[in-house]
Design a protein around this motif. Structure first.
Motif, short mmCIF file in Angstrom:
data_model
loop_
_atom_site.label_atom_id
_atom_site.label_comp_id
_atom_site.label_asym_id
_atom_site.label_seq_id
_atom_site.Cartn_x
_atom_site.Cartn_y
_atom_site.Cartn_z
N GLY A 1 94.74 -19.60 13.32
CA GLY A 1 93.56 -18.86 13.73
C GLY A 1 92.96 -19.29 15.06
O GLY A 1 91.76 -19.12 15.26
N LEU A 2 93.78 -19.81 15.95
CA LEU A 2 93.29 -20.27 17.25
C LEU A 2 93.41 -19.17 18.30
O LEU A 2 94.30 -18.34 18.24
N THR A 3 92.51 -19.19 19.29
CA THR A 3 92.55 -18.23 20.38
C THR A 3 92.36 -18.97 21.70
O THR A 3 91.46 -19.80 21.81
N ALA A 4 93.22 -18.67 22.68
CA ALA A 4 93.08 -19.25 24.01
C ALA A 4 93.45 -18.20 25.05
O ALA A 4 94.42 -17.47 24.87
N ASN A 5 92.66 -18.13 26.11
CA ASN A 5 92.92 -17.19 27.20
C ASN A 5 92.79 -17.92 28.53
O ASN A 5 91.84 -18.67 28.73
N VAL A 6 93.73 -17.68 29.43
CA VAL A 6 93.67 -18.21 30.79
C VAL A 6 93.83 -17.04 31.74
O VAL A 6 94.77 -16.25 31.62
N ASN A 7 92.88 -16.90 32.67
CA ASN A 7 92.96 -15.89 33.72
C ASN A 7 92.92 -16.60 35.06
O ASN A 7 91.92 -17.22 35.40
N GLN A 8 94.02 -16.52 35.79
CA GLN A 8 94.10 -17.13 37.11
C GLN A 8 94.11 -16.02 38.15
O GLN A 8 95.10 -15.32 38.30
N ASN A 9 93.00 -15.84 38.84
CA ASN A 9 92.87 -14.82 39.87
C ASN A 9 92.70 -15.53 41.21
O ASN A 9 91.65 -16.09 41.48
N GLY A 10 93.72 -15.50 42.01
CA GLY A 10 93.74 -16.24 43.26
C GLY A 10 95.06 -16.96 43.36
O GLY A 10 95.97 -16.71 42.57
N GLY A 11 95.18 -17.86 44.26
CA GLY A 11 96.46 -18.53 44.45
C GLY A 11 96.36 -20.03 44.26
O GLY A 11 95.31 -20.63 44.45
N GLN A 12 97.48 -20.61 43.84
CA GLN A 12 97.66 -22.05 43.73
C GLN A 12 96.75 -22.71 42.70
O GLN A 12 96.26 -23.81 42.90
N TYR A 13 96.53 -22.02 41.58
CA TYR A 13 95.75 -22.60 40.48
C TYR A 13 96.69 -23.22 39.45
O TYR A 13 97.80 -22.75 39.26
N THR A 14 96.21 -24.25 38.77
CA THR A 14 96.94 -24.86 37.66
C THR A 14 96.00 -24.91 36.46
O THR A 14 94.86 -25.34 36.59
N ALA A 15 96.50 -24.47 35.30
CA ALA A 15 95.69 -24.50 34.09
C ALA A 15 96.54 -24.96 32.92
O ALA A 15 97.71 -24.60 32.81
N PHE A 16 95.94 -25.76 32.05
CA PHE A 16 96.62 -26.24 30.86
C PHE A 16 95.60 -26.27 29.73
O PHE A 16 94.53 -26.86 29.88
N ILE A 17 95.91 -25.59 28.65
CA ILE A 17 95.04 -25.60 27.47
C ILE A 17 95.87 -26.07 26.29
O ILE A 17 96.96 -25.56 26.05
N GLN A 18 95.33 -27.02 25.54
CA GLN A 18 95.97 -27.46 24.30
C GLN A 18 94.92 -27.42 23.20
O GLN A 18 93.87 -28.03 23.33
N THR A 19 95.20 -26.67 22.16
CA THR A 19 94.29 -26.62 21.01
C THR A 19 95.06 -27.00 19.76
O THR A 19 96.23 -26.65 19.60
N GLU A 20 94.41 -27.74 18.86
CA GLU A 20 95.04 -28.18 17.62
C GLU A 20 94.06 -28.03 16.48
O GLU A 20 92.88 -28.28 16.64
N ARG A 21 94.60 -27.62 15.37
CA ARG A 21 93.80 -27.63 14.15
C ARG A 21 94.77 -27.55 12.98
O ARG A 21 95.47 -26.55 12.82
#
Length: 95
Positions: free
Chosen positions: A59-79
């Motif tokens: 039942g986990l939800t994660a959203n990443v929106n990268q608008n532009g250049g040269q972005y880095t994103a990391f999401i870790q969810t645990e349950r």
């Protein structure tokens, strides 16, 4: 859309939804999910973005929106179910 993009969705479990959407060039994105009923969306617009979502549980939800250049994103969810270690999550995101 674009050139030299790489996207991957890997899921184990039931009723998981993973989406990688890329518009631009040289973007890399991944979604890794273990469990049930998880939702993950990774959207990359423009060039040279890198993103990864790793979820373990239910039942986990994660959203990443990268608008532009040269972005880095990391999401870790645990349950709950078989948590993913930080070291394993980093290896998964580099694949």
């Amino acid at each position: 859309t674009g050139q030299a993009n790489a996207g991957v969705v890997t899921q184990r479990g039931v009723d998981n939804l993973g989406v990688v959407q890329q518009n631009g060039n040289v973007n890399a994105g991944g979604v890794r999910q273990v469990g049930a009923g998880n939702t993950a969306t990774l959207t990359q617009n423009n060039n040279n973005n890198r993103g990864c979502i790793v979820q373990s549980g239910a039942g986990l939800t994660a959203n990443v929106n990268q608008n532009g250049g040269q972005y880095t994103a990391f999401i870790q969810t645990e349950r709950g179910m078989r948590p993913i270690s930080g070291a394993l999550a980093n290896r998964l995101c580099r694949r």
